[in-house]
Design an enzyme around this catalytic site. Structure first.
Site, PDB file in Angstrom:
ATOM      1  N   ASP A 164       0.838  -1.198   0.000  1.00 54.75           N
ATOM      2  CA  ASP A 164       0.000   0.000   0.000  1.00 54.75           C
ATOM      3  C   ASP A 164       0.873   1.249   0.000  1.00 54.75           C
ATOM      4  O   ASP A 164       1.885   1.305   0.717  1.00 54.75           O
ATOM      5  CB  ASP A 164      -0.914   0.022   1.228  1.00 54.75           C
ATOM      6  N   ASP A 194       0.233   5.062   0.669  1.00 49.98           N
ATOM      7  CA  ASP A 194      -0.669   6.136   1.094  1.00 49.98           C
ATOM      8  C   ASP A 194      -0.032   7.500   0.841  1.00 49.98           C
ATOM      9  O   ASP A 194       1.203   7.649   0.860  1.00 49.98           O
ATOM     10  CB  ASP A 194      -1.012   5.995   2.582  1.00 49.98           C
ATOM     11  N   ASP A 221       0.649   8.319  15.056  1.00 44.83           N
ATOM     12  CA  ASP A 221       0.798   7.528  16.274  1.00 44.83           C
ATOM     13  C   ASP A 221       2.245   7.248  16.669  1.00 44.83           C
ATOM     14  O   ASP A 221       2.663   7.540  17.786  1.00 44.83           O
ATOM     15  CB  ASP A 221       0.012   6.217  16.156  1.00 44.83           C
TER      16      ASP A 221
END
Length: 426
Positions: free
Chosen positions: A62, A64, A138
């Protein structure tokens, strides 16, 4: 430890001769999306897990993208290719070929449209700058941005240094960050297992202290995170950590008591190890398989009790499966399609006992045969009584069609299977 005030600080910039990120592994479509956004006058960077994994020498699937364009702006740039999703976090999905690329707008630090409930973020569509976005993430390893044209890594929170030291660092105070989003505790364990980063002792203590907050997370989201854990590539290690920090029993409360049995625990460890190996070999995996493995001990316990009461085998197993899956729904919202797959895997364990007649052919062509067969092999590793079944279903897969037909329709089909197989081998 509180993070430094980074809002007014310039990022550390790592040039291509300093970071050695393999630029060629970035999907061409991701580059195209970024350049189209920058061409429209917006900032856009590759961000998060893709940058992290490429720096670690891993191969992300992936890619992003983070931008200062709002979701509505992105939709205008990519007419006909964009879909806006999410209420909690508004995102844009760009569809190119068979791939979906996630575009997130930089998150801001002002209160704005952010909604909290007992400290937990319910909705957060506050947009801001790249600096603000970095400290809203995070972990430091997930707050890295890659400029595809300059080929530079932008680091606002010391993430590159943490990766080089092999440390998993939380951005901000653990109490606040875990309260805002308890799923971060599961992500911390997954990242430690997947990336080989060290989970600091203090963070582990904070996870144990805040684990009860996972009960507040929507159970559908918990299942999604559990599947990511299952398929992290090192679930064997993640499982140990989940148990050490008392999180596994929150995800699978009815399974934990049965896993105190060494045989059941061994079965699960074998299942996790086999899935890890399949992932390393690039083979396909499905959440059906590990879900079935985890819940099987609880199912077979109920099944055996019903059999002792005189209920037929198939009725007993159907009833046991329904009860276990219904109870599990209180902790994890398992999609119906996966529940059906789990049921089929379990029912096959009964069908594998029948090693003669027409049922053999039907079992071989069952859509879940492969998963059920793999599960039978696992069970045979911890239960010697299943060895004959495992050998039969292994051998019959390699028999020519005429031999299988003879086995199914032959006059001696009800004789002992070992004798039948020896006849066909002659």
């Amino acid at each position: 430890m509180k993070p430094p005030n980074l809002l007014n600080h310039q990022p550390l910039i790592y040039r291509s001769d300093q970071h050695h990120l393999p630029h060629g592994e970035i999907h061409k479509a991701a580059k195209k999306i970024i350049r189209k956004l920058t061409g429209a006058g917006y900032q856009a960077y590759l961000v998060g897990g893709a940058v992290r994994d490429l720096l670690l020498g891993l191969h992300p699937k992936d890619f992003d993208i983070a931008t200062n364009a709002t979701p509505e702006d992105v939709k205008k740039v990519f007419k006909g290719q964009c879909r806006l999703i999410g209420r909690r976090f508004r995102l844009a999905h760009i569809y190119m070929g068979s791939q979906v690329y996630e575009i997130a707008t930089f998150r801001g630090s002002d209160s704005g449209d952010r909604v909290l409930k007992k400290g937990r973020i319910i909705r957060d569509n506050v947009y801001g700058t790249i600096e603000q976005d970095a400290i809203r993430r995070d972990f430091s390893c997930n707050a890295l941005y890659y400029d595809i044209d300059k080929r530079e890594v932008l680091d606002f929170v010391g993430g590159v240094d943490d990766l080089e030291r092999g440390e998993l660092k939380l951005i901000g105070e653990a109490d606040q960050r875990f309260t805002e989003d308890p799923v971060r505790m599961l992500r911390a364990i997954r990242f430690e297992a997947k990336l080989g980063l060290t989970l600091p002792t203090e963070m582990a203590h904070q996870i144990t202290a805040h684990r009860h907050l996972l009960h507040q997370v929507p159970i559908a989201r918990l299942f999604d995170e559990t599947v990511k854990m299952f398929h992290c590539g090192n679930m064997t290690e993640a499982y140990q950590k989940l148990n050490d920090l008392d999180l596994f029993k929150i995800l699978f409360p009815n399974a934990v008591s049965h896993l105190n049995n060494p045989s059941w625990n061994s079965l699960l460890l074998h299942a996790f190890s086999n899935t890890d190996e399949r992932l390393k070999k690039g083979l396909s995996v499905t959440p059906v398989f590990l879900t079935a493995c985890v819940l099987w001990p609880a199912c077979i316990d109920i099944y055996e009790k019903l059999r002792h009461q005189g209920k037929p085998p198939h009725d007993s197993l159907h009833h046991a499966a329904s009860q276990v899956l219904s109870q599990q729904q209180k902790s994890l919202m398992i999609p119906r399609a996966i529940q059906n797959g789990v049921r089929q895997m379990w029912i096959l364990q009964l069908r594998f006992k029948k090693m003669f007649g027409k049922g053999v052919y039907a079992t071989l062509h069952h859509p879940r045969f492969r998963a059920g067969y793999d599960f039978l092999l696992l069970r045979s590793e911890v239960d010697a009584q299943l060895k004959n079944q495992a050998e039969f279903w292994t051998q019959i897969q390699n028999m020519p069609p005429e031999a299988i037909k003879s086995l199914i329709y032959g006059k001696r089909k009800k004789r002992r299977i070992n004798y039948q197989l020896s006849v066909h081998e002659q």
